[in-house]
Design a protein around this motif. Structure first.
Motif, PDB file in Angstrom:
ATOM      1  N   GLY A 143       0.821  -1.203   0.000  1.00  0.00           N
ATOM      2  CA  GLY A 143       0.000   0.000   0.000  1.00  0.00           C
ATOM      3  C   GLY A 143       0.855   1.255   0.000  1.00  0.00           C
ATOM      4  N   TYR A 144       0.362   2.301  -0.663  1.00  0.00           N
ATOM      5  CA  TYR A 144       1.026   3.606  -0.605  1.00  0.00           C
ATOM      6  C   TYR A 144       0.024   4.607  -0.062  1.00  0.00           C
ATOM      7  CZ  TYR A 144       3.441   7.900  -1.628  1.00  0.00           C
ATOM      8  OH  TYR A 144       4.048   9.126  -1.488  1.00  0.00           O
ATOM      9  N   HIS A 145       0.362   5.232   1.067  1.00  0.00           N
ATOM     10  CA  HIS A 145      -0.551   6.183   1.702  1.00  0.00           C
ATOM     11  C   HIS A 145       0.112   7.525   1.997  1.00  0.00           C
ATOM     12  CE1 HIS A 145      -3.522   3.011   2.043  1.00  0.00           C
ATOM     13  NE2 HIS A 145      -2.592   2.231   2.537  1.00  0.00           N
ATOM     14  N   GLY A 146       1.280   7.764   1.396  1.00  0.00           N
ATOM     15  CA  GLY A 146       1.926   9.058   1.574  1.00  0.00           C
ATOM     16  C   GLY A 146       3.378   8.937   1.987  1.00  0.00           C
ATOM     17  N   GLY A 147       4.081  10.065   1.917  1.00  0.00           N
ATOM     18  CA  GLY A 147       5.512  10.077   2.203  1.00  0.00           C
ATOM     19  C   GLY A 147       5.892  10.927   3.389  1.00  0.00           C
ATOM     20  N   SER A 148       4.895  11.425   4.143  1.00  0.00           N
ATOM     21  CA  SER A 148       5.219  12.219   5.338  1.00  0.00           C
ATOM     22  C   SER A 148       5.686  11.272   6.443  1.00  0.00           C
ATOM     23  CB  SER A 148       3.989  13.000   5.800  1.00  0.00           C
ATOM     24  OG  SER A 148       2.975  12.109   6.225  1.00  0.00           O
TER      25      SER A 148
END
Length: 479
Positions: free
Chosen positions: A163-168
């Motif tokens: 899953g990709y949910h952001g880079g923060s």
């Protein structure tokens, strides 16, 4: 010197006509742009292609480079240009607002935020009627995590591998793809569980997914039963029983995984997973950053294709057709958890952003783009499936609407990812013939096709013929 590849394959592909004439490029020469890129732009912002494209102008599904060359954009600025580059309706609405009011912050009332909040939430089922506006998908998922933890007074959040949910720093705990992970502490309270991938995972058959194209894996399930789904749910229960406390804050999943290459789960997997999470006091979060706004065709939101109603929905990318905006939609009760103290976003719900967002919703409806996603997307999936049947290296074609993945393998039996250098050649050939596609997957082995939703069947015929030519060239190179 390396000999330039000359193919005996001539492409039959004729680029569909376009009556738009781009302006003359008048900025710095290409070489100077490259130098600035090397010296003044952070190296973590990588470019596509051996010789990066210098893009100058866009019109609907088309992009033009500095030399005036036209490309069919099948990646839409990473699934962000939903209604078309510089869509006239969105452009006009934005220009009007630019001359009226740019910014006041939402400590005052102004028409756009109220008009947009009503318009956006009217598209959601009850009780999802409260919106918090932000500027990016990472920010939206960050806030969704925060809300889930505040509301449940639990801490642990489960996500799916791949899953990709952001880079923060906060959302990197949910993102479960090694290339995005940095060697700093993150993800406290985040647990990734097995991805129910019916092509690459241990279980999967020929009836598992909600797509016009199924895997080539055989299936012996009885009518109405799905062995793969049952096995993946057992793995999910195993995570709940071993890796997290008895109560959890939530579970987040994309209805179709985006960055991981349009990975789809078996039917009813999400429905059962949601139930298991709710039994443990958790909230269910649907990350619609890529699947929202009609892209899957059959429904406006990806979660609707799974017959579930989440507690929190996050939106970004296509929401603003390229304008930096995002949103969290939830229930009044959950939203109230955040109101016990101050939580403020300077630019979230800014007048310009709200006008853009409203114009995008109008364009989707007036141009019939959800229906177009279904019709053109289904047509494209079926055409690409013919290439899968013809070429051994095309392992899987999948997706729904205009959210499509083509997974490349050394051979269909082993399902080993095709080596990067071979994929690169196919990808570069497509670009040289005028088609831009994305990349994804754990090994960057999947071509991601997620164009502006205004593309036509004529565009698809061109793109598929270009892709067929690139595959044919690969076969010739190998022999």
């Amino acid at each position: 010197r390396q000999q330039k590849w000359k193919s005996s394959v001539s492409t039959q592909a004729k680029m569909p006509p376009c009556d738009f004439v781009p302006e003359k490029y008048e900025s710095y020469p290409y070489e100077r742009m490259q130098k600035i890129r090397e010296q003044n732009i952070a190296p973590s912002l990588r470019t596509y292609y051996k010789k990066p494209l210098l893009l100058h102008q866009g019109h609907m599904q088309w992009l033009f480079d500095h030399e005036g060359r036209r490309y069919l954009d099948l990646f839409a600025g990473i699934v962000t240009v939903s209604v078309g580059h510089c869509h006239p309706k969105v452009t006009m609405a934005t220009q009007k607002q630019l001359a009226r009011l740019w910014h006041t912050t939402n400590i005052y009332m102004y028409p756009p935020i109220h008009e947009y909040a009503e318009k956006l939430t009217s598209l959601f089922p009850d009780p999802l009627k409260v919106v918090y506006l932000t500027n990016s998908g990472s920010e939206a998922n960050d806030l969704a995590m925060f809300m889930a933890r505040l509301h449940t007074r639990n801490f642990d959040i489960i996500s799916l591998r791949g899953g990709y949910h952001g880079g923060s720093p906060y959302t990197l705990g949910l993102t479960s793809l090694t290339p995005y992970k940095h060697g700093v502490a993150n993800g406290f309270g985040c647990t990734a569980t097995m991805l129910p991938d019916v092509f690459r995972g241990p279980w999967g058959g020929s009836h598992c997914r909600d797509s016009p194209v199924q895997t080539v894996r055989k299936c012996s399930c009885a009518e109405g039963a799905c062995l793969a789904k049952d096995q993946y749910i057992e793995q999910f229960k195993d995570t709940l029983n071993t890796s997290v406390p008895k109560t959890v804050a939530g579970f987040i999943a994309e209805p179709i995984q985006g960055v991981n290459g349009a990975v789809q789960y078996p039917r009813n997997f999400l429905k059962e997973a949601y139930q298991l999470i709710r039994e443990r006091g958790g909230l269910c979060i649907s990350d619609e950053v890529q699947t929202g706004f009609g892209r899957t065709g059959s429904h406006f939101w990806g979660f609707q294709t799974h017959d579930v109603v989440p507690d929190i929905v996050t939106l970004a990318k296509g929401i603003g057709n390229g304008f930096p905006m995002a949103a969290v939609v939830t229930t009044k009760e959950i939203a109230n958890s955040l109101a016990q103290n101050l939580h403020f976003n300077t630019f979230g719900g800014n007048p310009l952003a709200c006008v853009v967002g409203a114009a995008v919703l109008d364009a989707i409806e007036e141009d019939g783009l959800q229906k177009n996603s279904e019709d053109v997307g289904t047509y494209m999936l079926l055409e690409l499936a013919k290439l899968r049947d013809k070429f051994e290296i095309v392992g899987d074609v999948r997706g729904k609407g205009l959210m499509i993945g083509v997974e490349m393998v050394t051979d269909k039996d082993s399902r080993h990812p095709l080596p990067a250098e071979e994929i690169n050649q196919i990808w570069e050939d497509c670009k040289d013939m005028g088609v831009l596609i994305g990349r994804g997957g754990l090994y960057s082995q999947t071509f991601r096709i997620k164009p502006p939703m205004c593309i036509t069947k004529r565009d698809v015929n061109f793109a598929v013929e270009v892709f067929r030519t690139a595959l044919q060239r690969h076969v010739e190179r190998a022999t």
